[in-house]
Design a protein around this motif. Structure first.
Motif, PDB file in Angstrom:
ATOM      1  N   UNK A  42      13.868  11.457   3.370  1.00 38.45           N
ATOM      2  CA  UNK A  42      14.408  10.916   2.118  1.00 38.45           C
ATOM      3  C   UNK A  42      14.209   9.401   2.082  1.00 38.45           C
ATOM      4  N   UNK A  43      14.443   8.743   3.224  1.00 39.24           N
ATOM      5  CA  UNK A  43      14.277   7.289   3.280  1.00 39.24           C
ATOM      6  C   UNK A  43      12.812   6.909   3.064  1.00 39.24           C
ATOM      7  N   UNK A  44      11.912   7.716   3.652  1.00 39.92           N
ATOM      8  CA  UNK A  44      10.477   7.446   3.479  1.00 39.92           C
ATOM      9  C   UNK A  44      10.090   7.520   2.008  1.00 39.92           C
ATOM     10  N   UNK A  93       9.672   2.731  -4.160  1.00 41.37           N
ATOM     11  CA  UNK A  93       9.914   1.330  -4.486  1.00 41.37           C
ATOM     12  C   UNK A  93       8.779   0.416  -4.045  1.00 41.37           C
ATOM     13  N   UNK A  94       8.027   0.835  -3.048  1.00 38.98           N
ATOM     14  CA  UNK A  94       6.969  -0.015  -2.492  1.00 38.98           C
ATOM     15  C   UNK A  94       5.667   0.781  -2.416  1.00 38.98           C
ATOM     16  N   UNK A  95       5.048   1.067  -3.565  1.00 36.39           N
ATOM     17  CA  UNK A  95       3.877   1.953  -3.569  1.00 36.39           C
ATOM     18  C   UNK A  95       2.700   1.407  -2.765  1.00 36.39           C
ATOM     19  N   UNK A  96       2.621   0.078  -2.603  1.00 38.36           N
ATOM     20  CA  UNK A  96       1.507  -0.493  -1.801  1.00 38.36           C
ATOM     21  C   UNK A  96       1.884  -0.572  -0.316  1.00 38.36           C
ATOM     22  N   UNK A  97       3.069  -0.093   0.028  1.00 39.26           N
ATOM     23  CA  UNK A  97       3.520  -0.172   1.418  1.00 39.26           C
ATOM     24  C   UNK A  97       4.657  -1.158   1.558  1.00 39.26           C
ATOM     25  N   UNK A 135      -0.337   0.381   8.343  1.00 36.01           N
ATOM     26  CA  UNK A 135      -0.133   1.532   7.440  1.00 36.01           C
ATOM     27  C   UNK A 135       0.710   1.156   6.242  1.00 36.01           C
ATOM     28  N   UNK A 136       1.571   0.152   6.424  1.00 37.12           N
ATOM     29  CA  UNK A 136       2.446  -0.293   5.332  1.00 37.12           C
ATOM     30  C   UNK A 136       1.873  -1.500   4.598  1.00 37.12           C
ATOM     31  N   UNK A 137       0.577  -1.729   4.781  1.00 34.79           N
ATOM     32  CA  UNK A 137      -0.104  -2.739   3.960  1.00 34.79           C
ATOM     33  C   UNK A 137      -0.138  -4.141   4.531  1.00 34.79           C
ATOM     34  N   UNK A 138       0.354  -4.320   5.767  1.00 36.58           N
ATOM     35  CA  UNK A 138       0.310  -5.672   6.359  1.00 36.58           C
ATOM     36  C   UNK A 138      -1.098  -5.987   6.841  1.00 36.58           C
ATOM     37  N   UNK A 139      -1.391  -7.303   6.868  1.00 39.65           N
ATOM     38  CA  UNK A 139      -2.610  -7.795   7.516  1.00 39.65           C
ATOM     39  C   UNK A 139      -2.181  -8.207   8.923  1.00 39.65           C
ATOM     40  N   UNK A 140      -2.708  -7.494   9.910  1.00 36.72           N
ATOM     41  CA  UNK A 140      -2.135  -7.618  11.251  1.00 36.72           C
ATOM     42  C   UNK A 140      -3.040  -8.420  12.193  1.00 36.72           C
ATOM     43  N   UNK A 141      -2.430  -9.354  12.902  1.00 35.27           N
ATOM     44  CA  UNK A 141      -3.133 -10.075  13.954  1.00 35.27           C
ATOM     45  C   UNK A 141      -2.692  -9.492  15.294  1.00 35.27           C
ATOM     46  N   UNK A 142      -3.647  -8.866  15.968  1.00 30.80           N
ATOM     47  CA  UNK A 142      -3.369  -8.222  17.254  1.00 30.80           C
ATOM     48  C   UNK A 142      -3.589  -9.265  18.348  1.00 30.80           C
ATOM     49  N   UNK A 156      13.060  -3.200  10.641  1.00 31.91           N
ATOM     50  CA  UNK A 156      13.698  -4.521  10.584  1.00 31.91           C
ATOM     51  C   UNK A 156      12.832  -5.538   9.834  1.00 31.91           C
ATOM     52  N   UNK A 157      11.532  -5.373   9.924  1.00 34.04           N
ATOM     53  CA  UNK A 157      10.626  -6.301   9.208  1.00 34.04           C
ATOM     54  C   UNK A 157      10.591  -6.000   7.717  1.00 34.04           C
ATOM     55  N   UNK A 158      10.945  -4.793   7.340  1.00 31.00           N
ATOM     56  CA  UNK A 158      10.719  -4.331   5.968  1.00 31.00           C
ATOM     57  C   UNK A 158      11.794  -4.851   5.014  1.00 31.00           C
ATOM     58  N   UNK A 159      11.510  -4.792   3.721  1.00 33.55           N
ATOM     59  CA  UNK A 159      12.508  -5.229   2.728  1.00 33.55           C
ATOM     60  C   UNK A 159      13.764  -4.358   2.728  1.00 33.55           C
ATOM     61  N   UNK A 160      13.718  -3.188   3.357  1.00 36.30           N
ATOM     62  CA  UNK A 160      14.932  -2.367   3.453  1.00 36.30           C
ATOM     63  C   UNK A 160      15.986  -3.038   4.352  1.00 36.30           C
TER      64      UNK A 160
END
Ligand SMILES: NC(=O)c1ccc[n+]([C@@H]2O[C@H](COP(=O)([O-])OP(=O)(O)OC[C@H]3O[C@@H](n4cnc5c(N)ncnc54)[C@H](O)[C@@H]3O)[C@@H](O)[C@H]2O)c1
Length: 287
Positions: free
Chosen positions: A6-8, A14-18, A44-51, A266-270
């Motif tokens: 349900x949370x997903x 609310x965040x269709x682009x991730x 997967x949630x649309x971030x640009x990630x620096x590994x 924790x990083x997310x807008x939720x």
């Protein structure tokens, strides 16, 4: 329907682009383990990630696998104990994404010893990696966090139950993982009021990575002066004992994906109203 599902669904409506669409994230120590899983989940949630990882081959492999599956990532390998690398990491991140929205200070390992046998080098190395390096990275990235451009900004510092409850044999690590929780609260108080920066710690319990695998597996890291530090727990002790999970209400260790999911949450807008906290991700241990 499970509450997780349900949370997903709520999140994606609310965040269709991730959940992290367009946000630029540095995840240190993301060549493997919890950090690598966080890199995948963030992408997967649309971030640009620096590994970011000292192990260039592993960092490159994570960034490539993200790119192949349609995400956006680059690898910027290097040693968190090298001040020049911290400057390079920030510079290359900004070249890649124009800003920095998220830093996850995750790189780390344990170098255990009882107090009366712990060497100065063991002590200094663990504090340098878990406290001084995250501080220097955050300081270097300050110009991208002390801004008022309306974009979300957050820092997540990875702590441990050792830093909250202590753990025999981990004077260095216990101090460092407690120290990072202090830094978390300072950042939350300094950069929250004017800039809206959130900063939290996550204290993990027993998570299945090479840090908690059998020492006999032979994993190691190398210090800047070439000393090999064996990783893992000797069979029969701690996380490698048969009773390892009996004091965990969920009666099992967590997976790296479960640990990384807490970082994403924790990083997310939720989590937009959560700051200055130490979130325990332990299966309920030590509550
Ligand atoms: N696994 C657990 O049970 C557990 C519990 C509590 C906290 N933690 C913390 O979680 C974090 C991630 O650990 P993990 O379990 O995924 O371990 P891991 O060994 O799987 O991954 C850690 C990564 O950090 C990298 N790294 C180490 N030293 C580095 C340096 N000097 N510069 C750059 N990169 C470096 C390693 O190469 C590795 O890829 C650590 O901070 C650890 O202390 C883990």
């Amino acid at each position: 329907m499970s509450s997780q599902r349900a949370a997903q669904i709520a999140g994606h409506l609310n965040y269709p682009q991730g959940l992290l669409a367009g946000q630029v994230a540095i995840i240190t120590g993301s060549g493997q383990g919890i950090g690598a899983e966080a890199a995948r989940l963030f992408a997967n949630e649309g971030a640009k990630v620096v590994v970011s990882d000292i192990d260039a081959a592993k960092a490159n492999a994570v960034a490539e696998s993200i790119s192949k599956s349609g995400g956006t990532a680059i690898a910027v390998p290097g040693d968190m104990l090298d001040d020049k690398y911290l400057k390079t990491l920030v510079k290359k991140t900004v070249e890649f994404g124009n800003t920095i929205n998220i830093i996850v200070n995750n790189a780390g390992y344990t170098w255990d010893g009882v107090i009366h046998k712990m060497t100065d080098k063991q002590w200094d190395n663990i504090i340098a990696l878990h406290n001084t390096a995250p501080f220097k990275l955050v300081r270097e990235a300050a110009p991208y966090f002390r801004v008022t451009d309306g974009q979300p900004r957050c820092i997540i510092n990875i702590s441990s139950t050792s830093g909250v409850h202590g753990n025999a044999g981990q004077a260095n690590y216990g101090l460092a993982k407690a120290g990072i929780n202090g830094l978390t609260k300072v950042i939350a108080k300094e950069w929250g009021p004017k800039f809206g920066v959130r900063c939290n710690s996550i204290a993990f319990g027993h998570i299945l990575t090479r840090l908690t695998a059998a020492k006999e597996d032979g994993a190691f890291v190398t210090t800047p002066d070439g000393e090999k530090i064996a990783l893992g727990i000797p069979t029969g002790q701690g996380s490698q004992s048969k009773d390892a999970n009996l004091d965990i209400p969920l009666r099992r260790a967590g997976t790296a994906t479960e640990a990384a999911s807490a970082i994403l949450a924790l990083a997310s807008p939720l989590s937009s109203y959560i700051t200055g906290q130490v979130i325990m991700v332990t299966g309920g241990r030590n509550m």
